[in-house]
Each structure stands twice: as C-alpha cells, then as structure tokens.
Design an enzyme around this catalytic site. Structure first.
Site, PDB file in Angstrom:
ATOM      1  N   ALA A  66       0.856  -1.285   0.116  1.00  0.00           N
ATOM      2  CA  ALA A  66       0.033   0.223  -0.111  1.00  0.00           C
ATOM      3  C   ALA A  66       0.857   1.208  -0.038  1.00  0.00           C
ATOM      4  O   ALA A  66       2.019   1.040   0.647  1.00  0.00           O
ATOM      5  CB  ALA A  66      -0.854   0.052   1.258  1.00  0.00           C
ATOM      6  N   GLY A 111       0.900  -5.003   0.818  1.00  0.00           N
ATOM      7  CA  GLY A 111      -0.503  -5.154   0.366  1.00  0.00           C
ATOM      8  C   GLY A 111      -0.233  -5.739  -1.083  1.00  0.00           C
ATOM      9  O   GLY A 111      -1.225  -6.227  -1.684  1.00  0.00           O
ATOM     10  N   GLU A 114      -0.415  -9.288  -0.146  1.00  0.00           N
ATOM     11  CA  GLU A 114      -1.774  -9.659   0.032  1.00  0.00           C
ATOM     12  C   GLU A 114      -2.632  -9.816  -1.330  1.00  0.00           C
ATOM     13  O   GLU A 114      -3.635 -10.508  -1.223  1.00  0.00           O
ATOM     14  CB  GLU A 114      -2.238  -8.545   1.046  1.00  0.00           C
ATOM     15  CG  GLU A 114      -1.777  -8.778   2.331  1.00  0.00           C
ATOM     16  CD  GLU A 114      -2.112  -7.532   3.286  1.00  0.00           C
ATOM     17  OE1 GLU A 114      -1.773  -6.428   2.671  1.00  0.00           O
ATOM     18  OE2 GLU A 114      -2.442  -7.690   4.432  1.00  0.00           O
ATOM     19  N   GLU A 134       4.831  -4.956   7.472  1.00  0.00           N
ATOM     20  CA  GLU A 134       3.814  -3.846   8.170  1.00  0.00           C
ATOM     21  C   GLU A 134       4.608  -3.458   9.554  1.00  0.00           C
ATOM     22  O   GLU A 134       4.601  -2.031   9.677  1.00  0.00           O
ATOM     23  CB  GLU A 134       2.625  -4.257   8.235  1.00  0.00           C
ATOM     24  CG  GLU A 134       1.814  -3.985   6.707  1.00  0.00           C
ATOM     25  CD  GLU A 134       1.840  -5.104   6.117  1.00  0.00           C
ATOM     26  OE1 GLU A 134       2.920  -6.190   6.233  1.00  0.00           O
ATOM     27  OE2 GLU A 134       0.999  -5.544   5.066  1.00  0.00           O
TER      28      GLU A 134
HETATM   29  C1  HXC Z   1       4.911   4.370  -1.514  1.00  0.00           C
HETATM   30  C2  HXC Z   1       6.716   3.566  -2.479  1.00  0.00           C
HETATM   31  C3  HXC Z   1       6.675   2.235  -1.881  1.00  0.00           C
HETATM   32  C4  HXC Z   1       5.265   2.173  -1.217  1.00  0.00           C
HETATM   33  C5  HXC Z   1       8.340   2.096  -2.997  1.00  0.00           C
HETATM   34  N1  HXC Z   1       8.137   3.159  -3.259  1.00  0.00           N
HETATM   35  N2  HXC Z   1       7.367   1.317  -2.319  1.00  0.00           N
HETATM   36  N3  HXC Z   1       6.065   4.404  -2.412  1.00  0.00           N
HETATM   37  N4  HXC Z   1       4.670   3.116  -0.870  1.00  0.00           N
HETATM   38  N5  HXC Z   1       4.899   0.861  -0.548  1.00  0.00           N
HETATM   39  C6  HXC Z   1       8.584   4.244  -4.036  1.00  0.00           C
HETATM   40  C7  HXC Z   1       9.929   4.994  -3.103  1.00  0.00           C
HETATM   41  O1  HXC Z   1       9.445   5.865  -2.173  1.00  0.00           O
HETATM   42  C8  HXC Z   1      10.451   5.455  -4.303  1.00  0.00           C
HETATM   43  O2  HXC Z   1      10.115   6.816  -4.757  1.00  0.00           O
HETATM   44  C9  HXC Z   1      10.244   4.440  -5.803  1.00  0.00           C
HETATM   45  O3  HXC Z   1       9.118   3.963  -4.870  1.00  0.00           O
HETATM   46  C10 HXC Z   1      11.351   3.607  -5.677  1.00  0.00           C
HETATM   47  O4  HXC Z   1      11.640   2.761  -4.548  1.00  0.00           O
HETATM   48  P1  HXC Z   1      13.137   2.727  -3.938  1.00  0.00           P
HETATM   49  O5  HXC Z   1      12.815   2.452  -2.331  1.00  0.00           O
HETATM   50  O6  HXC Z   1      13.746   3.783  -4.351  1.00  0.00           O
HETATM   51  O7  HXC Z   1      13.630   1.507  -4.552  1.00  0.00           O
HETATM   52  P2  HXC Z   1      14.521   0.313  -3.907  1.00  0.00           P
HETATM   53  O8  HXC Z   1      15.824   0.750  -3.231  1.00  0.00           O
HETATM   54  O9  HXC Z   1      14.945  -0.570  -5.036  1.00  0.00           O
HETATM   55  O10 HXC Z   1      13.809  -0.492  -2.744  1.00  0.00           O
HETATM   56  C11 HXC Z   1      12.608  -1.149  -3.037  1.00  0.00           C
HETATM   57  C12 HXC Z   1      11.947  -1.395  -1.758  1.00  0.00           C
HETATM   58  C13 HXC Z   1      11.628  -0.468  -1.069  1.00  0.00           C
HETATM   59  C14 HXC Z   1      12.792  -2.415  -1.047  1.00  0.00           C
HETATM   60  C15 HXC Z   1      10.498  -2.138  -2.408  1.00  0.00           C
HETATM   61  O11 HXC Z   1      11.064   0.665  -2.064  1.00  0.00           O
HETATM   62  C16 HXC Z   1      10.532  -0.641   0.058  1.00  0.00           C
HETATM   63  O12 HXC Z   1      10.946  -1.182   1.112  1.00  0.00           O
HETATM   64  N6  HXC Z   1       9.323  -0.222  -0.186  1.00  0.00           N
HETATM   65  C17 HXC Z   1       8.387  -0.140   0.588  1.00  0.00           C
HETATM   66  C18 HXC Z   1       7.886  -1.629   1.101  1.00  0.00           C
HETATM   67  C19 HXC Z   1       6.743  -1.856   2.322  1.00  0.00           C
HETATM   68  O13 HXC Z   1       7.113  -1.596   3.301  1.00  0.00           O
HETATM   69  N7  HXC Z   1       5.377  -2.504   1.758  1.00  0.00           N
HETATM   70  C20 HXC Z   1       4.311  -2.370   2.584  1.00  0.00           C
HETATM   71  C21 HXC Z   1       3.700  -1.131   2.736  1.00  0.00           C
HETATM   72  S1  HXC Z   1       2.374  -1.514   4.117  1.00  0.00           S
HETATM   73  P3  HXC Z   1      10.846   8.029  -5.045  1.00  0.00           P
HETATM   74  O14 HXC Z   1      10.002   8.978  -5.274  1.00  0.00           O
HETATM   75  O15 HXC Z   1      11.907   8.227  -3.904  1.00  0.00           O
HETATM   76  O16 HXC Z   1      11.576   7.557  -6.279  1.00  0.00           O
HETATM   77  C22 HXC Z   1       1.040  -2.093   3.318  1.00  0.00           C
HETATM   78  C23 HXC Z   1       0.033  -2.129   4.216  1.00  0.00           C
HETATM   79  C24 HXC Z   1      -1.191  -3.038   3.507  1.00  0.00           C
HETATM   80  O17 HXC Z   1       1.306  -2.664   2.408  1.00  0.00           O
HETATM   81  C25 HXC Z   1      -2.508  -2.775   4.131  1.00  0.00           C
HETATM   82  C26 HXC Z   1      -2.991  -1.455   3.967  1.00  0.00           C
HETATM   83  C27 HXC Z   1      -4.401  -1.287   4.484  1.00  0.00           C
END
Ligand code: HXC
Length: 260
Positions: A66, A111, A114, A134
């Site tokens: 998400a 997400g 999921e 998360e």
């Molecule tokens: C918003 C995201 C994102 C996310 C990546 N990006 N994941 N933006 N939400 N979940 C964006 C980054 O901010 C970045 O934007 C661009 O995508 C590229 O990502 P990088 O981090 O630069 O890439 P990399 O170094 O290769 O790392 C990849 C990654 C990392 C390991 C996947 O991006 C990451 O850890 N993302 C978050 C993963 C996560 O925690 N997901 C769970 C979210 S909570 P910019 O603008 O800086 O280029 C969830 C809850 C679900 O899902 C339920 C909800 C109700």
C-alpha cells in the site's frame, strides 16, 4: 472505461490487468484500488474473458505494498476505511467466478503480497520477493494478510513472516507453498498466458463452478462444503457443456464448449 493507474488488455479470452505506477513500484493508493475494482467488475461480466492475469508494470515490482506516502498522515478511521476498501477489492477478486492468476514479477510486499494471495494461482518470476513488512512501519497487515497467509502456508510460518517482517525470495515462496511455480523473469508472462489458455480451453462454466466450490468450501465446515460441491456438480448437468463434454469423450473428438 478509462483507467489512470492500471492497464487493461484483453487477448485470447484472457484479460491482463497491470498495476501501472512504476515510479512508486506500483504501490496501491485508493485510486488504484478503485481502478482494480472497476476493472474486475467489468471482467466478471465480459463474455469475451475466461481468465484474468494480474501483474505489475515494469521489471522491478508486482506491487511494493500500500502507498506509504498516502497512508502516512491518515487519521485512524480513514486508515480503517483504507483497509476495508482494499479488503473489499481483494475479496471481489477472490470471489469473482472467473479464475485469477497473479504473475508476480518482482516485489510483492505488504499489500502486494496480500493482492497475490487473493488470486487463485500465484506464478512467480525468479526475481520475485514476498513479505509482510508492516510491523517495521508500526502497523499490521490490513488487506487480509493475517488471514490468507496462515491459510496458505500454515500458522507458524505465517506468524514468523508477519512478526519478523523478513522477506522471502521466489524459491522459498515455492518451498512453503506460497507460489505454484517459479519461472525465469523473461518467461513469466508467457507461462501465465499459457496456463490461462489451458484453463480457457476447458468448459468455462465448469471452471467457474469449481472456483466457487473451492473458495466457498474452504470457508465452510466439511459437510456444508460437500453439499456445495454436490449442488454445483448437479448444476453442471443442466448445461449444454456437460452434454457436449461427455459426448465428445464418447465420440473420441475434441469438445466444443459454448457456455460462457
Ligand atoms: C509508496 C513506494 C512504496 C510504497 C516504493 N515506493 N514502495 N512509495 N509506497 N509501498 C517508492 C519509493 O518511495 C521510491 O520513490 C520509488 O518507489 C522506488 O523505491 P526505492 O525505495 O527507491 O527502491 P529500492 O531502493 O529498490 O527499494 C525497493 C523496496 C522499497 C525494497 C521495495 O521501496 C521498500 O521497502 N518499499 C516499501 C515496502 C513496504 O514496506 N511495503 C508495505 C507497505 S504497508 P521515489 O519518489 O523516492 O523515487 C502495506 C499495508 C497494506 O502494504 C495494508 C493497508 C491497509
């Protein structure tokens, strides 16, 4: 219908829905969830589609979760509504009649993991990475992860992944039964389409009733589940495809299924 955050194409009786926010690694915000919802509703009704494949645009991510930037400042009740929206959309995927294949081409985190779990079948590229990160963000899974992950891989393994936020690669996901197959990245989509074509060559209504039996039966006690199975098995005998399928077998020819 025009979509902003997804691409949708239909070819060979298969719909391909690609989450299209590559700059955010296909992260899901409310608009994207609504696009997915509208597309799934349309595909469910489309007589030209037997199977849906869901994937992510680009070669890096299926869905990286998400959208964290979107969620960062949400008040509690809006966060709850955001969880419910995703849950409803994913449940729609899970309960729609037509089979859904997740072609997981990269990060499937939070997400994204999921979303893949709401699909019927998960095929992974060898570059895929799965996890529920998360708790590292100070939240819990919210799109069904705490429910579907233990159902798919068992409670102990699911709890370990959820509590530790450790990601697993495609081979480990295969080993624990989270994905059905792992393919080299460059052949993932061809393999997903190949499977979709095999499925769409079978009696479409029988495939849909089978999905209904499994999905509803898995949530029911065994006697209720068996009753669902018997009822829908019986229903097949009211279709032309049952007559055609069995006649074709007896006459040693290929069946020509009609019921869409
Ligand atoms: C918003 C995201 C994102 C996310 C990546 N990006 N994941 N933006 N939400 N979940 C964006 C980054 O901010 C970045 O934007 C661009 O995508 C590229 O990502 P990088 O981090 O630069 O890439 P990399 O170094 O290769 O790392 C990849 C990654 C990392 C390991 C996947 O991006 C990451 O850890 N993302 C978050 C993963 C996560 O925690 N997901 C769970 C979210 S909570 P910019 O603008 O800086 O280029 C969830 C809850 C679900 O899902 C339920 C909800 C109700």
């Amino acid at each position: 219908m025009a979509y902003e955050n997804i691409l949708l194409e239909i070819e060979d009786r298969t719909a391909l829905l690609s989450i299209n926010r590559p700059n955010a690694l296909n992260a899901l915000n409310a608009d994207t969830l609504l696009d997915i919802k509208n597309a799934v509703l349309a595909i469910a009704e489309d007589p030209n589609v037997d199977v849906l494949i869901i994937t992510g645009v680009g070669n890096k991510a299926f869905v990286a979760g998400a959208d964290i930037a979107y969620m960062q400042k949400l008040p509690a009740m809006q966060a709850r509504a955001f969880a419910i929206l995703g849950q409803e959309v994913f449940r729609l995927i899970e309960t729609m009649d037509k089979p859904v294949i997740a072609a997981v081409n990269g990060f499937a985190l939070g997400g994204g993991c999921e979303l893949s779990m709401a699909c019927d079948i998960r095929l992974a590229s060898d570059k895929a990475l799965f996890g529920q990160p998360e708790v590292g963000l100070g939240i819990t899974p919210g799109y069904g992860g705490t429910q579907r992950l233990p159902r798919l891989i068992g409670e102990g393994r699911a709890k370990e992944l959820i509590y530790s936020a450790i990601n697993i690669n495609a081979d480990e996901a295969y080993r624990v039964g989270l994905v059905n197959h792992v393919y080299p990245a460059e052949s993932l989509m061809a393999e997903a389409k190949k499977l979709a074509k095999i499925i769409s060559g079978k009696a479409p209504l029988a495939v849909r009733l089978s999905k209904n039996q499994v999905t509803r039966g898995m949530q029911a006690d065994i006697d209720t589940a068996m009753a669902i199975e018997a009822d829908l098995f019986g229903l097949c005998f009211a279709t032309e495809d049952q007559k055609e399928g069995m006649a074709a077998f007896v006459e040693k020819r290929k069946a020509d299924f009609k019921c869409k």
